[in-house]
Write a protein that holds these residues in place. Sequence first.
Motif, short mmCIF file in Angstrom:
data_model
loop_
_atom_site.label_atom_id
_atom_site.label_comp_id
_atom_site.label_asym_id
_atom_site.label_seq_id
_atom_site.Cartn_x
_atom_site.Cartn_y
_atom_site.Cartn_z
N ARG A 69 0.83 -1.21 0.00
CA ARG A 69 0.00 0.00 0.00
C ARG A 69 0.86 1.25 0.00
N THR B 271 -10.41 2.79 3.88
CA THR B 271 -10.73 3.04 2.46
C THR B 271 -9.73 2.37 1.52
N ALA B 272 -8.85 1.51 2.06
CA ALA B 272 -7.80 0.90 1.24
C ALA B 272 -8.36 0.04 0.12
N ASN C 276 -0.87 -4.50 -6.91
CA ASN C 276 -2.27 -4.10 -6.84
C ASN C 276 -3.19 -5.32 -6.82
N ALA D 116 -6.50 7.82 -5.43
CA ALA D 116 -6.25 6.39 -5.21
C ALA D 116 -5.14 6.19 -4.19
N LEU E 111 -6.47 7.06 -0.61
CA LEU E 111 -7.39 6.02 -0.15
C LEU E 111 -6.64 4.76 0.27
N LEU E 112 -5.56 4.45 -0.43
CA LEU E 112 -4.74 3.28 -0.07
C LEU E 112 -4.09 3.44 1.30
N TYR F 143 -7.18 2.23 -8.21
CA TYR F 143 -5.77 2.18 -8.64
C TYR F 143 -5.59 1.22 -9.82
N GLY G 75 -9.40 2.26 -2.64
CA GLY G 75 -8.18 2.76 -3.27
C GLY G 75 -7.59 1.74 -4.23
N ALA H 149 1.18 3.85 -3.17
CA ALA H 149 0.84 5.26 -2.93
C ALA H 149 2.01 6.16 -3.29
#
Length: 244
Positions: free
Chosen positions: A28, A91-92, A129, A82, A85-86, A99, A95, A32
């Motif tokens: 993550r 909210t990951a 991802n 994205a 959120l990650l 993404y 995200g 990001a």
Amino acid sequence: MNVNLKLDNWHAKAKANRWLRYFTVFNRLALAAGFLPAGIVKIMGERFASGLSVNHPMGHYLEALHLTGYYYPFIGVVQILAAILLLVPRTATLGAIIYFPVILNICVLSFAVRFDGSLLTSPLMVLANMYLLCWDYDKLKYIFLYKKTIPQSQLHVQPVLNNKFPVAFFAGVALCIAVLVLVITHVFDIMPHNNLADCELQCGNNRYPDACHVFCNDIHKRGKSLGESLNEYHKAIKSTTLHK
């Protein structure tokens, strides 16, 4: 045991492993970090990879993208959204969903134009991802697989953290990276590289150095498309072969 229950058990075992949790956080953060700078550049209106020649196949694309008006910063907003959120646990999942299509597009583009800058990193980011999407399988399964909830009592995994290092998993990750590097370094017969000097540097190891120089000149001096340059390259090879 049905397939859904097997998947739930495998997933529960993975989520109960401390090392895989660390790996999830690492992915993550890494993803990001990959999108935040790129998104900021676009929102500020600056051309991405400004040091890349416009004549390069990726340069053609980036120059046109930079001139698309508000569409260009819009991509930057999506990338930053994205990424943020990650970074937030709640909210990951969202995200990771946002993404994925963006990085998949970048990956396909990198291979299509043979761009050195993201030829290795973009497929690795796609894989990272995909791992995050699999990590959130328990949330996404109701969208793609089924809506029936399996009672916790049917799961054969206790919700207790497991400290055992998953050797097989990380060995598979290392093998996957090694295979990816091997494929990328051997899948293309010739590369445009980022500038004329780097492009011509490969001609010394090319079986057809004259054809290689034709390719590099077509890309970096004449500004031809990758397809046209490859056609001229293969024509030059045929001409050299016929005259031997």
